[in-house]
Motif scaffolding. Structure first.
Motif, PDB file in Angstrom:
ATOM      1  N   UNK A  98       0.838  -1.200   0.000  1.00  0.00           N
ATOM      2  CA  UNK A  98       0.000   0.000   0.000  1.00  0.00           C
ATOM      3  C   UNK A  98       0.877   1.256   0.000  1.00  0.00           C
ATOM      4  N   UNK A  99       0.214   2.387  -0.252  1.00  0.00           N
ATOM      5  CA  UNK A  99       0.913   3.672  -0.321  1.00  0.00           C
ATOM      6  C   UNK A  99      -0.015   4.759   0.206  1.00  0.00           C
ATOM      7  N   UNK A 145      -6.607 -12.670  -5.115  1.00  0.00           N
ATOM      8  CA  UNK A 145      -5.788 -11.454  -4.936  1.00  0.00           C
ATOM      9  C   UNK A 145      -6.503 -10.221  -5.478  1.00  0.00           C
ATOM     10  N   UNK A 146      -7.075 -10.364  -6.671  1.00  0.00           N
ATOM     11  CA  UNK A 146      -7.757  -9.214  -7.304  1.00  0.00           C
ATOM     12  C   UNK A 146      -8.975  -8.787  -6.499  1.00  0.00           C
ATOM     13  N   UNK A 147      -9.762  -9.760  -6.035  1.00  0.00           N
ATOM     14  CA  UNK A 147     -10.962  -9.410  -5.263  1.00  0.00           C
ATOM     15  C   UNK A 147     -10.596  -8.701  -3.960  1.00  0.00           C
ATOM     16  N   UNK A 152     -10.191  -3.858  -0.472  1.00  0.00           N
ATOM     17  CA  UNK A 152      -9.341  -3.086   0.440  1.00  0.00           C
ATOM     18  C   UNK A 152      -9.107  -1.668  -0.077  1.00  0.00           C
ATOM     19  N   UNK A 153      -8.886  -1.530  -1.367  1.00  0.00           N
ATOM     20  CA  UNK A 153      -8.611  -0.201  -1.932  1.00  0.00           C
ATOM     21  C   UNK A 153      -9.812   0.718  -1.746  1.00  0.00           C
ATOM     22  N   UNK A 154     -10.989   0.158  -1.920  1.00  0.00           N
ATOM     23  CA  UNK A 154     -12.199   0.971  -1.734  1.00  0.00           C
ATOM     24  C   UNK A 154     -12.416   1.324  -0.263  1.00  0.00           C
ATOM     25  N   UNK A 155     -12.127   0.367   0.616  1.00  0.00           N
ATOM     26  CA  UNK A 155     -12.364   0.610   2.046  1.00  0.00           C
ATOM     27  C   UNK A 155     -11.337   1.557   2.651  1.00  0.00           C
ATOM     28  N   UNK A 156     -10.100   1.539   2.155  1.00  0.00           N
ATOM     29  CA  UNK A 156      -9.047   2.379   2.736  1.00  0.00           C
ATOM     30  C   UNK A 156      -8.939   3.748   2.076  1.00  0.00           C
ATOM     31  N   UNK A 157      -9.743   4.003   1.085  1.00  0.00           N
ATOM     32  CA  UNK A 157      -9.671   5.310   0.419  1.00  0.00           C
ATOM     33  C   UNK A 157      -9.985   6.465   1.382  1.00  0.00           C
ATOM     34  N   UNK A 159      -9.160   6.669   4.298  1.00  0.00           N
ATOM     35  CA  UNK A 159      -8.015   6.773   5.207  1.00  0.00           C
ATOM     36  C   UNK A 159      -6.783   7.351   4.515  1.00  0.00           C
ATOM     37  N   UNK A 160      -6.933   7.756   3.269  1.00  0.00           N
ATOM     38  CA  UNK A 160      -5.797   8.307   2.531  1.00  0.00           C
ATOM     39  C   UNK A 160      -4.786   7.252   2.112  1.00  0.00           C
ATOM     40  N   UNK A 161      -5.245   6.000   1.972  1.00  0.00           N
ATOM     41  CA  UNK A 161      -4.363   4.880   1.632  1.00  0.00           C
ATOM     42  C   UNK A 161      -4.828   4.258   0.317  1.00  0.00           C
ATOM     43  N   UNK A 162      -3.868   3.936  -0.519  1.00  0.00           N
ATOM     44  CA  UNK A 162      -4.165   3.229  -1.775  1.00  0.00           C
ATOM     45  C   UNK A 162      -3.498   1.856  -1.720  1.00  0.00           C
ATOM     46  N   UNK A 163      -4.299   0.817  -1.856  1.00  0.00           N
ATOM     47  CA  UNK A 163      -3.781  -0.555  -1.857  1.00  0.00           C
ATOM     48  C   UNK A 163      -3.405  -0.914  -3.295  1.00  0.00           C
ATOM     49  N   UNK A 164      -2.119  -1.142  -3.517  1.00  0.00           N
ATOM     50  CA  UNK A 164      -1.633  -1.439  -4.877  1.00  0.00           C
ATOM     51  C   UNK A 164      -1.743  -2.914  -5.228  1.00  0.00           C
TER      52      UNK A 164
END
Length: 309
Positions: A98-99, A145-147, A152-157, A159-164
């Protein structure tokens, strides 16, 4: 003395004050390094997110609430127990890349972002694996992995986090299933080995047959070539004999032989025939005349040397 003492004290206080002011100024000069961000609060409220470069904060009013790294980070979560659709319990550990994209949301969006990501990953993993059977789980890592990454990317948005990326590091089924899988894999390897051996023997037989075929063809070609050359040699020999006979006849005709020479040649031919292995000889009707001619020639040859004496 009192005046000089007062001046000295005043000068000392000024120097101390200047040093203090300089120390305060230097202490409040901040340099933000590359790929980092500082979240600054003023009087307890969010003020700014400093990027890379030189910054000065107001003493006693501003404070750096959080230092954030903007680099891509990796978290390796410990194995989590999950249950498949066919009621098989297995252990799965995940790795999340993540970033941080918004330092403000990262600082104020959630109390403990790493712990929140770990719990969210475990919950999402259980939900996805719970809808899949064991065999499908073992062969669908990319799908899983894709799911997980999308969720996670949608849920952490916020929080200012992008899951790569999200990777399933290990999938550990129960021991009895592992034994069954190992036996199945061993049987599959043995089956493939037998197939490979059979293919090798088949290929070897084909190569031997092709070699024998090519050898037979080469032998036939050699025999054919030998016969052709023998026939050509015999033909050339016959042509040579015929040519020699033709040349002899031509030369004899050009020499215009007399009857006596012709008769002598006939006797020579008859002599050769008599010396052969034939048990029967056919004597021509004019042999007597030929014999008389031969006697005359003998006498002629005999008398000639006597006359010379």
């Amino acid at each position: 003395m009192p005046v000089e003492s007062t001046l000295l004290t005043t000068a000392l206080l000024v120097i101390i004050l200047i040093v203090f002011v300089l120390a305060v100024i230097v202490a409040n000069i901040k340099v933000v390094p590359q790929a980092h961000a500082y979240v600054v609060e003023r009087l307890g409220a969010f003020h700014a997110a400093w990027g890379t470069g030189l910054h000065v904060k107001i003493p006693f009013l501003d404070r750096i609430a959080k230092k954030v790294s903007l680099k891509e980070q990796v978290i390796d979560f410990p194995p989590q127990p999950v249950i498949t659709k066919d009621n098989v319990t297995m252990q799965i550990d995940t790795v999340v890349y993540f970033q941080i994209t918004d330092p403000k949301l990262y600082a104020y969006g959630v109390e403990n972002p790493i712990s929140a990501i770990e719990n969210l990953t475990a919950t999402t993993l259980r939900n996805i694996i719970g809808e899949m059977e064991l065999d499908h789980t073992l062969t669908s890592r990319d799908v899983i992995n894709s799911k997980i990454r999308v969720i996670l990317d949608e849920a952490t948005d916020p929080w200012g986090i992008k899951v790569n990326r999200v990777e399933l590091k290990n999938i550990i089924p129960p021991a009895e299933i592992q034994d069954s899988m190992e036996k199945q894999m061993k049987a599959e390897r043995e089956r493939r080995a037998k197939i490979l051996d059979a293919e090798g023997e088949k290929r070897s037989a084909i190569l031997i047959a092709e070699g024998q075929k090519e050898s037979a063809v080469l032998r036939a070609e050699a025999i054919k070539e030998t016969k052709i050359r023998e026939a050509q040699g015999e033909a050339e020999a016959i042509l040579s004999v015929q040519k020699a006979m033709a040349d002899a006849i031509r030369l004899m005709n050009e020499a215009a032989p007399t009857d006596q020479v012709i008769a002598l040649k006939s006797l020579e031919a008859f002599e050769k025939a008599a010396d052969g292995k034939a048990t029967k000889i056919i004597i021509p009707s004019n042999i007597q005349s030929l014999a008389g001619l031969a006697t005359s020639l003998k006498e002629l040859v005999t008398e000639t040397p006597q006359g010379e004496k």
